[in-house]
Design an enzyme around this catalytic site. Structure first.
Site, PDB file in Angstrom:
ATOM      1  N   TYR A 188       0.706  -1.055   0.025  1.00 26.55           N
ATOM      2  CA  TYR A 188      -0.032  -0.064  -0.047  1.00 26.55           C
ATOM      3  C   TYR A 188       0.920   1.277   0.034  1.00 26.55           C
ATOM      4  CZ  TYR A 188      -3.458   3.368   1.692  1.00 26.55           C
ATOM      5  OH  TYR A 188      -4.423   4.495   1.720  1.00 26.55           O
ATOM      6  N   LYS A 207       4.766   9.726   8.393  1.00 24.49           N
ATOM      7  CA  LYS A 207       4.313   9.646   9.681  1.00 24.49           C
ATOM      8  C   LYS A 207       5.234   9.980  10.695  1.00 24.49           C
ATOM      9  CE  LYS A 207       2.123   4.994   7.843  1.00 24.49           C
ATOM     10  NZ  LYS A 207       0.730   5.172   8.555  1.00 24.49           N
ATOM     11  N   ASP A 265       9.416   2.959  -0.554  1.00 22.28           N
ATOM     12  CA  ASP A 265       8.512   3.697   0.043  1.00 22.28           C
ATOM     13  C   ASP A 265       8.535   3.355   1.645  1.00 22.28           C
ATOM     14  OD1 ASP A 265       4.583   3.560  -0.047  1.00 22.28           O
ATOM     15  OD2 ASP A 265       6.172   4.738   1.382  1.00 22.28           O
TER      16      ASP A 265
HETATM   17  P1  KE4 Z   1      -0.559   8.402   4.238  1.00 22.30           P
HETATM   18  O1  KE4 Z   1      -1.407   9.087   2.904  1.00 22.30           O
HETATM   19  O2  KE4 Z   1      -1.727   7.750   4.995  1.00 22.30           O
HETATM   20  O3  KE4 Z   1      -0.077   9.483   4.976  1.00 22.30           O
HETATM   21  O4  KE4 Z   1       0.222   7.501   3.666  1.00 22.30           O
HETATM   22  C1  KE4 Z   1      -0.052   6.713   2.932  1.00 22.30           C
HETATM   23  C2  KE4 Z   1       1.134   5.331   3.207  1.00 22.30           C
HETATM   24  C3  KE4 Z   1       2.074   5.198   2.080  1.00 22.30           C
HETATM   25  N1  KE4 Z   1       2.688   4.384   2.287  1.00 22.30           N
HETATM   26  C4  KE4 Z   1       2.672   3.323   3.058  1.00 22.30           C
HETATM   27  C5  KE4 Z   1       3.954   2.334   3.338  1.00 22.30           C
HETATM   28  C6  KE4 Z   1       1.814   3.582   3.970  1.00 22.30           C
HETATM   29  O5  KE4 Z   1       1.900   2.445   5.079  1.00 22.30           O
HETATM   30  C7  KE4 Z   1       0.997   4.432   4.039  1.00 22.30           C
HETATM   31  C8  KE4 Z   1      -0.235   4.718   5.169  1.00 22.30           C
HETATM   32  N2  KE4 Z   1      -0.157   3.630   5.986  1.00 22.30           N
HETATM   33  C9  KE4 Z   1      -1.644   3.351   6.615  1.00 22.30           C
HETATM   34  C10 KE4 Z   1      -1.559   2.161   7.736  1.00 22.30           C
HETATM   35  N3  KE4 Z   1      -1.453   0.912   6.964  1.00 22.30           N
HETATM   36  C11 KE4 Z   1      -2.250   4.425   7.086  1.00 22.30           C
HETATM   37  C12 KE4 Z   1      -3.715   4.455   7.748  1.00 22.30           C
HETATM   38  C13 KE4 Z   1      -4.747   4.795   7.321  1.00 22.30           C
HETATM   39  O6  KE4 Z   1      -5.147   4.581   5.958  1.00 22.30           O
HETATM   40  O7  KE4 Z   1      -5.926   5.286   7.912  1.00 22.30           O
END
Ligand code: KE4
Length: 429
Positions: A144, A267, A239
């Site tokens: 993801y 994060k 990533d």
């Molecule tokens: P954000 O757009 O949510 O800040 O980041 C996206 C993203 C990109 N790359 C990786 C490896 C990530 O894990 C994420 C976002 N992680 C999720 C949790 N698995 C965010 C939680 C959510 O979607 O509410």
């Protein structure tokens, strides 16, 4: 356990917010119960609006590596806010943040701040396409990279949790430029590179996969991706939104000693405020406007509050910090592994540093997407609820990771391990 106020608030929220939440995984759909609404948090504890206290193993999905409401982080935010919250103009804090990131991640020579991990990954592939003048990307099943259109194909995290890995709304023309390979399977990558090598701008990968549950790279995977990227002349994007500054000061790149061409971050670098970033070699990053032709912008990018909070966190991430976090994480790993053995539970624990997933599965190992989706999601839902009732707040999905913070005490660890044993015993009945 009284959850009356959370249940009522969720009803109200659903009238005005789609699904009652601002990010789907928070709705607790896959764990078959109504979500808890949070009132406050401090250190390793989080409190809901009914006054229930929990030990937090979500850490806001990674950012809260120091624990919640750290005094120094709050002071940095308050001091900075007293001078204003956003200017839309350069500040010294942004230069300090860029210098700090560059000092921690050797492959990053220049870095651009954005406001989320999604913005970072979307921008990184646009830059890769602009720089290489090629259009296709390779991603991996179960990885993801945020909700950018190019990534919502065989995606993990909330998309996988809700059974929507290929989202409607992503056009066929967009989807055709996203090629899917299998995690830990270099042959699946090389087949695509041979077939489409003159079209592939980049391979984007979670160097440690945290969005199909935790899946570790095997011992040749990351170096193999580096070699394939060089052989077929495409960029390698790590990533590290999740792993950056969590697995080590230099993230997975330091941990596995494999350098990426571009790295995406998020994060932890925001200290709990909205931040993303992407960085890499100067010759690639200077292809970005205003130096180069690839455009990317953002009203609140490099926001002073987020920069001061993030810098306060990053400045605490030294060797002693990671040694302490590993001690905490290892104690938990040993305790869970013993409980699984003592209760004769069919389960696998994957851990890397302070990221861990317990899979309820008959498999002996979980090494990729196909393994991960075989896990017993109903059993996980029951487990989640039994743990919540015992005051343990876990990620509400079988396809996520626990994130440990340095604020976890021995008492927290023992309570978690004991609650886990009680839950595993209850699940056997
Ligand atoms: P954000 O757009 O949510 O800040 O980041 C996206 C993203 C990109 N790359 C990786 C490896 C990530 O894990 C994420 C976002 N992680 C999720 C949790 N698995 C965010 C939680 C959510 O979607 O509410």
């Amino acid at each position: 356990m009284n959850l009356e106020n959370s249940i009522n608030e969720f009803k109200l929220a659903q009238e005005v917010i789609p699904g009652g939440v601002n990010s789907p995984v928070r709705a607790f759909k896959s764990v078959h119960c109504s979500p808890i609404f949070i009132s406050k948090a401090k250190g390793s504890k989080i409190f809901d609006i009914d006054g229930n206290q929990y030990i937090d193993f979500v850490s806001s999905w990674g950012p809260m590596i120091l624990g919640h409401a750290h005094d120094d982080v709050l002071e940095a935010i308050n001091t900075t806010a007293a001078n204003g919250t956003s200017y839309g103009a350069p500040t010294k804090l942004e230069t300090l943040m860029a210098q700090k990131i560059i000092s921690m991640i050797p492959s990053v020579e220049k870095v651009r701040m954005v406001n989320s991990g999604t913005e970072a990954t979307m921008s990184a592939i646009r830059l890769a396409r602009g720089f290489t003048k090629k259009e296709a990307i390779i991603k991996f099943s179960g990885n993801y990279h945020g909700h950018g259109d190019s990534f919502l194909i065989k995606a993990g995290s909330g998309a996988l949790t809700l059974g929507l890995p290929d989202s409607p709304g992503v056009t066929k023309n967009t989807a055709k430029d996203t090629l899917i390979a299998d995690y830990n399977d270099l042959d699946s990558v090389e087949r695509l590179l041979i077939e489409k090598s003159d079209q592939i701008a980049a391979i984007i990968v979670e160097p440690v996969a945290g969005n199909m549950g935790l899946v570790l790279p095997n011992n040749t995977f990351l170096q193999g991706l580096r070699e394939l990227s060089d052989k077929y002349n495409c960029l390698l994007i790590f990533d590290e939104v999740m792993t950056g500054f969590r697995l080590a000061a230099g993230g997975a790149q330091e941990y596995y000693n494999v350098k990426a061409d571009l790295t995406t971050l998020g994060k932890i670098i925001g200290g709990g405020l909205p931040v993303g970033a992407y960085g890499g070699k100067k010759e690639i990053m200077d292809y970005l406007a205003p130096n180069g032709p690839v455009y990317q912008a953002g009203t609140l990018s490099g926001n002073p509050l987020a920069m001061s909070a993030g810098l306060t966190v990053l400045n605490k991430l030294d060797n002693d910090f990671y040694e302490n976090l590993e001690t905490i994480s290892n104690k938990i790993h040993i305790g869970l592994t013993k409980n699984i053995k003592d209760t004769n539970t069919n389960a696998v624990v994957n851990r890397n540093g302070s990221m861990l997933t317990l899979f309820f599965t008959d498999l002996n190992q979980v090494n990729n997407y196909d393994d991960a989706i075989k896990c017993d999601t109903d059993k996980f839902a029951d487990y989640f609820q039994i743990m919540l009732e015992q005051g343990i707040y876990l990620p509400p999905s079988p396809y996520e990771c626990l994130f440990f913070s340095s604020s976890l005490t021995d008492n927290d660890i023992n309570k978690f391990i004991n609650a886990n044993k009680i839950a595993l015993e209850k699940l056997k009945k």
